[in-house]
Structure formats: structure tokens, C-alpha cells
Design a protein around this motif. Structure first.
Motif, PDB file in Angstrom:
ATOM      1  N   ILE A   1       0.843  -1.209   0.000  1.00 18.48           N
ATOM      2  CA  ILE A   1       0.000   0.000   0.000  1.00 18.48           C
ATOM      3  C   ILE A   1       0.873   1.252   0.000  1.00 18.48           C
ATOM      4  O   ILE A   1       0.597   2.224  -0.700  1.00 18.48           O
ATOM      5  N   ALA A   2       1.951   1.232   0.778  1.00 20.95           N
ATOM      6  CA  ALA A   2       2.860   2.379   0.819  1.00 20.95           C
ATOM      7  C   ALA A   2       3.470   2.634  -0.555  1.00 20.95           C
ATOM      8  O   ALA A   2       3.659   3.783  -0.968  1.00 20.95           O
ATOM      9  N   LYS A   3       3.744   1.555  -1.291  1.00 22.30           N
ATOM     10  CA  LYS A   3       4.374   1.685  -2.605  1.00 22.30           C
ATOM     11  C   LYS A   3       3.394   2.181  -3.662  1.00 22.30           C
ATOM     12  O   LYS A   3       3.793   2.718  -4.704  1.00 22.30           O
ATOM     13  N   ALA A   4       2.093   2.042  -3.376  1.00 22.32           N
ATOM     14  CA  ALA A   4       1.074   2.427  -4.355  1.00 22.32           C
ATOM     15  C   ALA A   4       0.989   3.934  -4.556  1.00 22.32           C
ATOM     16  O   ALA A   4       0.446   4.402  -5.559  1.00 22.32           O
ATOM     17  N   GLY A   5       1.496   4.700  -3.612  1.00 20.23           N
ATOM     18  CA  GLY A   5       1.513   6.160  -3.766  1.00 20.23           C
ATOM     19  C   GLY A   5       0.137   6.786  -3.752  1.00 20.23           C
ATOM     20  O   GLY A   5      -0.162   7.658  -4.584  1.00 20.23           O
TER      21      GLY A   5
ATOM     22  N   GLU B   1      -7.169   7.920   1.476  1.00 16.51           N
ATOM     23  CA  GLU B   1      -7.227   6.584   0.885  1.00 16.51           C
ATOM     24  C   GLU B   1      -6.208   5.666   1.548  1.00 16.51           C
ATOM     25  O   GLU B   1      -6.489   4.502   1.871  1.00 16.51           O
ATOM     26  N   ARG B   2      -5.011   6.182   1.754  1.00 13.96           N
ATOM     27  CA  ARG B   2      -3.937   5.396   2.379  1.00 13.96           C
ATOM     28  C   ARG B   2      -4.280   5.060   3.830  1.00 13.96           C
ATOM     29  O   ARG B   2      -4.090   3.922   4.286  1.00 13.96           O
TER      30      ARG B   2
ATOM     31  N   ASP C   1      11.570   0.989   5.202  1.00 16.69           N
ATOM     32  CA  ASP C   1      12.311   0.116   4.284  1.00 16.69           C
ATOM     33  C   ASP C   1      12.021   0.467   2.833  1.00 16.69           C
ATOM     34  O   ASP C   1      12.924   0.405   1.981  1.00 16.69           O
ATOM     35  N   LEU C   2      10.762   0.825   2.533  1.00 19.51           N
ATOM     36  CA  LEU C   2      10.415   1.217   1.165  1.00 19.51           C
ATOM     37  C   LEU C   2      11.277   2.399   0.714  1.00 19.51           C
ATOM     38  O   LEU C   2      11.801   2.419  -0.410  1.00 19.51           O
TER      39      LEU C   2
ATOM     40  N   ARG D   1       8.294   7.003  -1.643  1.00 22.03           N
ATOM     41  CA  ARG D   1       7.626   7.512  -0.445  1.00 22.03           C
ATOM     42  C   ARG D   1       6.134   7.203  -0.487  1.00 22.03           C
ATOM     43  O   ARG D   1       5.599   6.722  -1.500  1.00 22.03           O
ATOM     44  N   LEU D   2       5.448   7.508   0.598  1.00 25.50           N
ATOM     45  CA  LEU D   2       4.045   7.137   0.752  1.00 25.50           C
ATOM     46  C   LEU D   2       3.151   7.652  -0.375  1.00 25.50           C
ATOM     47  O   LEU D   2       2.191   6.992  -0.757  1.00 25.50           O
ATOM     48  N   ASP D   3       3.444   8.845  -0.862  1.00 23.19           N
ATOM     49  CA  ASP D   3       2.585   9.405  -1.919  1.00 23.19           C
ATOM     50  C   ASP D   3       3.182   9.210  -3.311  1.00 23.19           C
ATOM     51  O   ASP D   3       2.758   9.840  -4.276  1.00 23.19           O
ATOM     52  N   GLY D   4       4.184   8.322  -3.410  1.00 22.14           N
ATOM     53  CA  GLY D   4       4.758   7.987  -4.707  1.00 22.14           C
ATOM     54  C   GLY D   4       5.897   8.875  -5.155  1.00 22.14           C
ATOM     55  O   GLY D   4       6.482   8.641  -6.221  1.00 22.14           O
TER      56      GLY D   4
END
Length: 746
Positions: free
Chosen positions: A259-263, A268-269, A310-311, A318-321
């Protein structure tokens, strides 16, 4: 019984000393010290309950108060008693809290209170620079579970030379004012304002302060050992379950990573993360959740944090891509509010700030009345953070410490760019309308544009950026994050905000959460912050490149005029009559101050439109008008008398003088009205003060040609009969009077 006192002295290296003393005061506190430098004395006491609180955080309260008696003064207000803390005291509380809080164990939840009081003031010592030292020294004498001694120091720089804990007078000459908090091993907090210094210069200042802090930490340890180091208290630690932690980690990590990688966007996150947590909880029975549900939540948060970190370290995402150095989309607008003196909107991603500017006279200056400092601010900024900005509903209980701190940071970022000759008092208000990552830096950006929109002639525009750091000591990997999100603020190892112009840093606020952060990483982070600042600055200047040349049509124009001290009274008038009538007639605001150096009157005239201001300036010119001897002036007849006409100088209305009947014409004049009438305009010559009448003398006839055959009357002879010393018809003076006959009795 005389108490035994323990004392340590810290040499600041320039003849000044700081002493730490314990054993005399407040012995029922769990730790207490008196820290003194010069005549400045701080009493710090610390107390922590022995019972853990039913919360999952440390309920730490840091309280700093300045007593007015310390400076030999009375508090203001009706009750003559210290009340709620001032903004200055709140800012000192925040400086100390930010360094102390991370050093308590994460599972220590006992209510803890640190109280620091200014008991004696010295105008050459700034007490806030010793507050962190006092707090840490008192904790070292207690039995609290606390990691290590810390201290704080202020750094200034004059003529290229750094100074530790400069005086307020020295700060006026300094090109930086920084507070650094650190242990002997690590820098933990930096905050301050600078005059466009470079990133390398900032790092040098931090290093300089750290060396002084190491000495202060060593002194605390010596004092604790001499006093008798107490055994660290035992407390009930948080429950742990290694097997449960691994189980939750295994269930959560991969899903969170994906989910974090989905940006995705913030809401939504957040919803997706909440669903993962609920899925994990559903694998346990109700009885199990009742028994260790709190541990499941705790271990989920740890797994979520690990996956997101780690991502970023492994893939640079980052969280928002975004990439690590990427700034969120920005849009700006100025002149949004039609009635304010200046306004702007700054939106960066999901953070938005609306700034307004109000222009006023010195009467609207922000008055600062503290025992350690009295003064005023002609430029100040207020920051408001309503709950709707994060989609929350909660009551507003006055201005929070966070709002005071963020507003102060933005104010320090901008104030150096407001020119010294700005005639206005300037108030900037930032309304945070959305928040997901540094609203204080959005405030700096919106404040810059609003000031330029208002016509305040900023020296240079200022932008700000919030940065983060994620590091792994084992692998040596680290990632500096530009323009961090709110979530990244919590999971990172460093949160630092940097503001500046294209030429250098103007303010910073930094909280470092990892030990032993290298100066190499710090400088790299500052350089990346500079690139981000310049990118944001370009967006601001695309919206408004330079300050507007003039204030808006509905905004007041300020004109400043200096007048001699002798004329202040005439401008004010008896009981303020003149100035009050002038303000009413011209629809202006007039403020008169006295220059403490030249003792001149400084007149501030604030008004909308040129007409009213011009009328006030004309009135001042009239009051200041002084005719020159021998000069010719145009006058207007405003009053007719038997013995002359009262005339008014046309270039200085209100300045009147008597034109005597004998000065109207060369010929004998029986009636004033034979020569002049009401409203007549004529020229007269000014002769200064008449030595006989001691009054100002003007003449019309002096500028007229003499009639042919004119013979001047001879001057009066005071020695002739009937003169001052030969009075009366029968020459009877005071000494020739007949003696009075005694009154006969009836």
C-alpha cells in the motif's frame, strides 16, 4: 541545621561563569538546582509520580515562569499577579521539552513535571539559555529513568567570531541567534534565526555550541556524583510478547509495504492501513483482544513504520509515490481577499495556508512585558491551526503551545527581510486550512506573498521547506526527504525546517531523533533543503515577482514627519483638542512619539486617500511656520478691530498676527475699514518682535511707496511735561500726595 550545599562551576571562557548548586532549596522535590550566572538565578525542580499513568505516552509537563519580583517590578493588570504564561515563556518551555522528552524510556508513563522559575534577573544574562541546563541538572539528581545529561546553549556571531550565551545587547550586533540542545554525544535540537548564512556556517555554529554543551554535561555529572547518585527507580514496564510481535509483523509487513508503494492520497492510504489492522485483529478471538488487543495495535504500528522506512531506504519511494527529493505540486494566489491590506494562498500538496496582512501605526505594535525583557514588535505573525485542517472535530481551548511555536518560527523567518525604514506596524495572520506536512513552512511562503501583495517592500522573498531523514545505522543507508508528509514526520529520524532567501538561511527548527548524527549527513540534508527552498521560491516569484509599489487603494498610507520637540504640545493642543479635531476632520489616525536620542517628535499619519494626509501635513506646516525677519508674506484679513486687523498667513492657516492701524498706510488712517475689509488678501512685511510691544510686527505700508512730500512724525519725547516721571495735571506724583487726615470719631 545549616544544609550542606553542593556546587559546580562552569567557565564560559571569557570571564563569565555558570554555577549549579543543590542542597539548599526545595529539598522535597525529587531533584532541585539553582543555576546562576551573574545576578541571574533559575530555580528548577523536578517531580515524577511513582505510579504509572493509564496512558500510552509520557505525560511530561515542562513549565518555565519568570517572576516579576526577580526584576524588581510589579506585574501588569488589575490583580498585580503573574497569570497565564507569556509567549516568550511558552517558547522556552518548548525548547526544553523537545530535548528532554526523547530521553525518557518509551514505556515510562508516570506523570512528570519540570518547573523552572526565574528568581533573580540580570539584564546582561538571557535566562532561557540556561533553562535546559537547569532542567537536566535537576533530573540528574533524581532517581528518574533518564538516558543521559543534556544542556542547551545560545550561539551568536559578531565579526565572524562565535559567542556562547551572548547578552541581549550583543545579539543586536550578531548575524545569528541559535539555540542548540545536545548531550555529550549527540546534537538533538536546533532552533534560531540567521542573517542569510550558508549551510556550512550553520553547521559550524552547531559544532561550536556542542563543544560548550559537553563541558556543561560533565559539570552535571560531577555534581550528581558529589551529591550522591541515586539508584534509578523501578517501574512497571509495558507488557511485551515477542511471539505476538513476530506474528503481527509477518501478517502486516508485506501488505503495508504494498500500500505504501502504491503512492495513494492521505485519506485513501489511511483507510487502507486501517483495514489491514482490522484484518489482523479479526484473526484473534474477543477474549484474546480483550487480553492483549493493545499489544496488537502497538506491534502493528511498529510493523507499519518498519515497512514504510524500508520502502524509502530500499527503493527511494515515499508514501505518496514521490522520490526523496521531489516537492509536491504547488499553486499560489495573491489578492484573494478584497478587504484586507494584503492576502495570499499557498497550497503545496495537501497543505494550505491563507495569510493576511494588516498595516497600522506604532500604536498597534505588539507590547512585550516580561521580567527579562520589555519592548515592542513592529512586525509580528500569528498562526492559527483549526481542527478542520486535519479533518478533525475538537474544541478550541485558546492558543496552543504548538501554535505559538510555529508562529514564532515563521515570524523569525520573515522579520529580517522587512526593511528597517518600513513606516508601518505589520501584522501577518496565517490561517491553516489544510495540513499534511509542515504548515509552518506554508505560513512562511504565504506570508511572503501576502506582504508583497500589501506593498511592504521586502528586501527579498523568503521560502521554507520541511525535511526528514530515514537512516539505518547497521547498513549505513540513509535517505533525506524533501517536503515531508505528516506521516513521514512521525516515522523519520530527523525533522528539520529551513527557511531562507536565494542567498542564505534566515531561520531553522530541527529535532534530531537519532544518536550521533554525523555533520556530513547534516550538511547534505541542508544542501538538499536549499535545492527544495529555491524550487518553492521560484513558484512564489512566478505568482508575485516583486512587492507592489504602493499599498492598495483601501489600505492606509503612512507618512512620517519629524517636528521639533517644542512644537509637540502645539500639535496636541490643550487636552488633545487640536489633534483630536484634526483626526476627525481629516479621517486619519495621528500618533506622536518622541525620539529618545534626538528628542524630536515623530508624527505618524495613517489615512486612506491623499486628501486627509495632505490636510494634516498642511496643518503641521502651519504649526511649524516661522516667518523670517524682512520677508514679505501674503496674508488674509480674518478679523476687524478698531485698532487694526487680524491677518492670517495664507501659507500657514491658523497662524495669526495683528496688522496695526498705523501700519496700514503712510497716510493717517481713522478707520481700518477705509483700507481693508474682511477676506481681503494683501502683502505685508515681517519685522520680527517689536521691542516696545514685545509682539510680532507686520506692516503693509512698509512695502508701499511713500507719498510725495510725506514727513514722518517726530518720535515721542518721554521727558516732556506729563511724562512718566512728571505725571498729572498738577504735577502730583506718588510722593506729592497730601497726608490723609485722621478720621474723627463720632
Amino acid at each position: 541545621m545549616i544544609p550542606k550545599v553542593f556546587r559546580e562551576v562552569i567557565d564560559l571562557g571569557d570571564g563569565r561563569e555558570i554555577s549549579i548548586e543543590t542542597g539548599k532549596l526545595a529539598k522535597q522535590a525529587h531533584g532541585s538546582v539553582v543555576v546562576q550566572s551573574g545576578k541571574c538565578m533559575l530555580l528548577c525542580t523536578v517531580v515524577s509520580n511513582y505510579k504509572q499513568s493509564d496512558v500510552d505516552f509520557l505525560p511530561l509537563t515542562v513549565d518555565y515562569r519568570e517572576k516579576f519580583a526577580a526584576a524588581g517590578r510589579y506585574p501588569g493588570g488589575f490583580f498585580k499577579r503573574e497569570a497565564r504564561p507569556s509567549d516568550g515563556e511558552v517558547l522556552t518551555m518548548r525548547l526544553v521539552d523537545r530535548v528532554l522528552r526523547p530521553l525518557f524510556p518509551k514505556d515510562y508513563h508516570a506523570e512528570t513535571q519540570v518547573m523552572i522559575q526565574l528568581m533573580s534577573h540580570d539584564e546582561n544574562v538571557m535566562p532561557d539559555a540556561m533553562a535546559g541546563l537547569a532542567a537536566s541538572a535537576a533530573i540528574q539528581l533524581s532517581d528518574f529513568p533518564f538516558e543521559c545529561a543534556i544542556s542547551e546553549a545560545r550561539v551568536g556571531r559578531i565579526n565572524g567570531e562565535f559567542i556562547i550565551n551572548p547578552t541581549r545587547a550583543q545579539l543586536l550586533e550578531s548575524d545569528l541567534d541559535m539555540m542548540i540542545g545536545a548531550s555529550a554525544d549527540s546534537v538533538m535540537m536546533v532552533e534560531g534565526e540567521m542573517d542569510e548564512i550558508s549551510e556550512e556556517e550553520m553547521a559550524d555554529a552547531i559544532k561550536f555550541a556542542h563543544e560548550a554543551i559537553k563541558v556543561q554535561c560533565a559539570a552535571q555529572i560531577r555534581l550528581a556524583e558529589a551529591f550522591g547518585k541515586k539508584e534509578v527507580r523501578e517501574y512497571d514496564p509495558e507488557r511485551e510478547d515477542a511471539d505476538l510481535e513476530k506474528k503481527v509483523y509477518d501478517m502486516a509487513y508485506d501488505k503495508v509495504y504494498a500500500i505504501a508503494k502504491a503512492g495513494s492520497a492521505k485519506h485513501e492510504r489511511s483507510t487502507a492501513f486501517a483495514e489491514i489492522k482490522e484484518e489482523i485483529k479479526e484473526t484473534f478471538s474477543e477474549e484474546e483482544l480483550e487480553d492483549f488487543g493493545d499489544l496488537v495495535s502497538k506491534y502493528y504500528r511498529k510493523a507499519e513504520k518498519a515497512a514504510i522506512r524500508d520502502l524509502t531506504l530500499n527503493e527511494g519511494l515515499r508514501l505518496d509515490g514521490r522520490k526523496t527529493d521531489e516537492i509536491r505540486p504547488i499553486w499560489c494566489e495573491v489578492d484573494y481577499l478584497p478587504s484586507t491590506h494584503g492576502s495570499s494562498i499557498f497550497t503545496r500538496g495537501e497543505t494550505q495556508a491563507l495569510a493576511t496582512v494588516t498595516l497600522g501605526t506604532s500604536r498597534e505594535a505588539n507590547q512585550i512585558d516580561m521580567p527579562s525583557f520589555e519592548g515592542e514588535e513592529r512586525f509580528y505573525l500569528h498562526y492559527n491551526f483549526p481542527p478542520f485542517s486535519t479533518g478533525e472535530a475538537r474544541p478550541i481551548r485558546g492558543t496552543s503551545r504548538r501554535e505559538v511555536g510555529h508562529g514564532n518560527l515563521a515570524q523569525r523567518a520573515l522579520k529580517g527581510m522587512v526593511p528597517d525604514d518600513c513606516p508601518y506596524t505589520v501584522r501577518v495572520v496565517s490561517e491553516v486550512l489544510e495540513s499534511n506536512g509542515s504548515s509552518s513552512m506554508a505560513t512562511v511562503c504565504s506570508g511572503t506573498m501576502a506582504l508583497m501583495d500589501a506593498g511592504v517592500q521586502l528586501k527579498k522573498p523568503v521560502s521554507g521547506i520541511a525535511m526528514g531523514l530515514i537512516s539505518d545505522a547497521d547498513s549505513g543507508k540513509y535517505a533525506v526527504l524533501s517536503d515531508i508528509l505528516g506521516d513521514e514526520d512521525h516515522l523519520g529520524d530527523m525533522d528539520f525546517k529551513v527557511t531562507g532567501t536565494a542567498d542564505g538561511i534566515t531561520a531553522c527548527q530541527m529535532d534530531i531523533k537519532v544518536k550521533g548524527l554525523s555533520y556530513e549527513i547534516l550538511v547534505n540534508a541542508l544542501q538538499q533543503a536549499r535545492d527544495g527552498r529555491l524550487h518553492i521560491l521560484e513558484k512564489l516569484t512566478d505568482t508575485i515577482a516583486t512587492p507592489n509599489a504602493d499599498v492598495k487603494d483601501h489600505a492606509p498610507t503612512m507618512v512620517t514627519r519629524r517636528i521639533p520637540n517644542d512644537f509637540i504640545g502645539a500639535l496636541i493642543g490643550p487636552g488633545g483638542k487640536v489633534i483630536q479635531e484634526m483626526q476627525k476632520e481629516t479621517e486619519t489616525t495621528i500618533v506622536i512619539n518622541e525620539d529618545p536620542v534626538t528628542e524630536e517628535g515623530i508624527v505618524e499619519i495613517l489615512g486612506v486617500g491623499k486628501k486627509g494626509i495632505d490636510a494634516v501635513m498642511a496643518k503641521i506646516d502651519a504649526i511649524l511656520f516661522k516667518p523670517e525677519k524682512g520677508s514679505i508674506y501674503e496674508v488674509k484679513v480674518i478679523k476687524m478691530l478698531d485698532f487694526g486687523a487680524v491677518v492670517e498667513y495664507t501659507e500657514a492657516p491658523g497662524n495669526e498676527v495683528l496688522l496695526h492701524i498705523s501700519e496700514l498706510a503712510w497716510e493717517r488712517t481713522d478707520n481700518v475699514s477705509d483700507i481693508v475689509k474682511m477676506g481681503d488678501i494683501l502683502d505685508v512685511k515681517y519685522f520680527g518682535i517689536d521691542p516696545k510691544t514685545r509682539k510680532e510686527k507686520v506692516s503693509r505700508k512698509a512695502i508701499l511707496p511713500k507719498p510725495e512730500g510725506y514727513v514722518a512724525r517726530p518720535p515721542r519725547d518721554d521727558k516732556r511735561s506729563g511724562g512718566r516721571d512728571n505725571r498729572g495735571r498738577d504735577n502730583r506724583g506718588r510722593d506729592n500726595r497730601k497726608p490723609r487726615e485722621d478720621k474723627k470719631e463720632d
